[in-house]
Design a protein around this motif. Sequence first.
Motif, short mmCIF file in Angstrom:
data_model
loop_
_atom_site.label_atom_id
_atom_site.label_comp_id
_atom_site.label_asym_id
_atom_site.label_seq_id
_atom_site.Cartn_x
_atom_site.Cartn_y
_atom_site.Cartn_z
N LEU A 42 0.81 -1.22 0.00
CA LEU A 42 0.00 0.00 0.00
C LEU A 42 0.84 1.27 0.00
O LEU A 42 0.29 2.36 -0.03
CB LEU A 42 -0.91 0.02 1.24
N ALA A 43 2.17 1.12 0.03
CA ALA A 43 3.03 2.30 0.08
C ALA A 43 3.01 3.08 -1.22
O ALA A 43 3.35 4.26 -1.24
CB ALA A 43 4.47 1.90 0.42
N GLY A 44 2.59 2.45 -2.30
CA GLY A 44 2.48 3.15 -3.57
C GLY A 44 3.76 3.19 -4.38
O GLY A 44 3.81 3.85 -5.41
N ARG A 77 4.95 11.37 -0.71
CA ARG A 77 4.08 10.22 -0.96
C ARG A 77 4.14 9.23 0.20
O ARG A 77 3.09 8.73 0.67
CB ARG A 77 4.49 9.55 -2.27
N GLN A 86 2.30 10.43 3.29
CA GLN A 86 0.85 10.29 3.15
C GLN A 86 0.41 8.83 3.27
O GLN A 86 -0.59 8.52 3.93
CB GLN A 86 0.41 10.86 1.80
N ARG A 87 1.17 7.94 2.64
CA ARG A 87 0.76 6.54 2.62
C ARG A 87 0.96 5.85 3.96
O ARG A 87 0.36 4.80 4.21
CB ARG A 87 1.54 5.79 1.55
N VAL A 134 -2.13 5.20 5.62
CA VAL A 134 -2.94 4.14 5.01
C VAL A 134 -2.41 2.77 5.46
O VAL A 134 -3.18 1.87 5.77
CB VAL A 134 -2.91 4.25 3.47
N VAL A 135 -1.09 2.66 5.52
CA VAL A 135 -0.48 1.39 5.89
C VAL A 135 -0.76 1.05 7.35
O VAL A 135 -1.07 -0.10 7.69
CB VAL A 135 1.04 1.45 5.63
#
Length: 718
Positions: A286-288, A510, A513-514, A517-518
């Motif tokens: 999910l880190a992108g 990025r 931000q991620r 989410v993680v």
Amino acid sequence: MSTLLGRLGGAAAARPWRTVAAWVLLIGAIFGLAQAFGGEPRDNYRVPGTRSTAGMDLLNARFPDSSGTSARVVVHDRGGRALPAGALAGLREQLAGLPHALSVTGPIPSRAGDTALLTVGYDVKVTDFKGSAGLDALRAAARSTTDAGYQVEFGGELPENFSAPNGTAEAIGMVAALVILVLALGTVIAAGLPLLVALAGLGAGTGLITLLSAVTDISGIAPTVASMVGLGVGIDYALLLVSRHVEGLRRGLDARAAAAEANATAGSSVVVAGATVLVSLFGLKLAGLSVYASFGYATFATVGAVMAAALTLVPALAALAGPRLLRRAERRAPAAPAAPAAAGGAGARPGPTRTERWARLVGRRPVAAAVLSLAVLLGLAAPMLGMRTWPQDAGSQASGNTTRKAYDLIAGAYGPGANGPLLLAVDLRKLPESELPALEGRMAADPGVAAVQPARFNAARDAAVISVQPTTGPQDRATAKLLQRLRGGGLPTGVEATGTVAAFSDISDRLSQRLWVVVPFVVALSLILLTVLFRAPVIAVKAAAMNLLSVAAAYGVMTAVFQHDASAGLLGLPHAVPVSSWVPILMFTVLFGLSMDYEVFLLSRVREDWLATGDARGSVVRGLSSTGRVISSAAAIMVAVFTGFAIDPDITVKMIGVGMAAAVLVDATVVRMVLVPATMTLLGHRNWWLPGWLDRLLPELRVEPGEAPAPAPQPVPA
């Protein structure tokens, strides 16, 4: 699950040589396939959707001759004399003859004339160079210049992308682990068994990573991080199984019965703990960034391999070792009749152990223990509030590294901003060429800009690139602010800022931000797994909260160490550096899984006792007493392994080693030995509360052998 694992352990112990031979053949087959079809690790830092990527895509499309990688060659006269033109011309000629060299720019002399900079452009990407081939070719081309007495150093994308393999960290970790194992298990044979098992699993994992490199991008340092984690958990899992096997031998069980019992009990904890680590690694997806997913792939393969090795090789090797796993005095003593395992899992002792006395002390003063341990954790986590993240570049490397020497020479001769110029990608289909002089003038007038190179056009003259040199270095906050000013309104339509500094800034943003989410993803998966396993939502929520405290404390320690000159100097760094942008997410996913290891080891014994006795508080004392020594030894091994990686020359690996060593030390001492038993004592029967609707929804997983339904909870005083 315990029944299946018990049968697996008994079968491996009954046919030990077949099991060992199967592992030898398996490792040989994996390495054979890796040799034939494996690939090379390579980094892919492309971040789709960012402004720097959009600008770089424009340059790659409109300047195809410049879409490959590049390298910088810095020549310096240590005596401060002007460099002769003949020597530089000869070097330029040698560089132009390198394989895949498309162009050589320069030499660009410094004001003093004692330093010159040449840039080699290649027609292939940096990932096309295998190992040290590219850097070796540069050194060979510069040999005549160095033989003439001049200093030649290499920087840029090609040299900075190469990381020399270093086995020192692994060797130090294994030696330290062997010493701790001897102290914990009492015999060299028992101590060597977990190391042998971990190395077997690590070997299989290494081969699997090589095979993965053939089908996907695996970061250059991902195998090192995977080895770090795999070595630590592999020794820990094997230690837990060997300890339980030895307990069975002490009670008079034969080798096969002891192996089956160890796999059925401790093996269940190994499966759950390993599964938690594997589940946590999914968060890296999910880190992108593809490079982050590669860390997850590599570590997943290694942890899976060492877990399989622990569950099969430990029973086989323990059966071959037989009574030699016991201390000499225990072997000479008359055998005790076989007896069923006690609730705590250990045989009768003449008196309370130190761990048991400590557990009783915490149980008598749970409020004071909980408050004090919480204060310690929050104090360690406090520096995290000042954490600054930035991807590491040559300016963070050790002073002996050639890329660091080139970085310093360039900064001293051309200004710190020369190490990280901003590139303005101009789409002349959107911005008229006549407006370029005004754009260059605005850039030059900015107080954060040291120099602006005139626009360079492509062959079709529908695109241009302008190089802007900041007054400050790539890691300086002022450089990031300059980029923000340009993007905030300083650039007209059709112009985008790109280059290494811009890409690093976008990557850092990025990942920041991620991270949010993680974190929920990993925590949610861990909550579900623990709730299903222990059928106790209170236990699962409490475990997640304490693991978050452990990770926060590790962040704080890492920030305090690396963002201060004195402590950074102790690790071989020339000055304080920001925390690498890659580290927080990577550490969180790995540490959350590792913290759950000790939680599962402890709670499995506590729940085993609770199911047998119904004594909520007593089960905490007995569970901690039976696991405290093993957890402390396992944590000491992990700390030793991770501390060994703190001497790795790669700054990211160094940070991960320090952060994970701190996290495991805090988790196994302050959290598992104080905060967990204190809070469980305070909660009492509430630890095992389970609402009826959830009881009907959850599957029944039997982890402990012979597990019976939980006793009816006793009334809780108001």
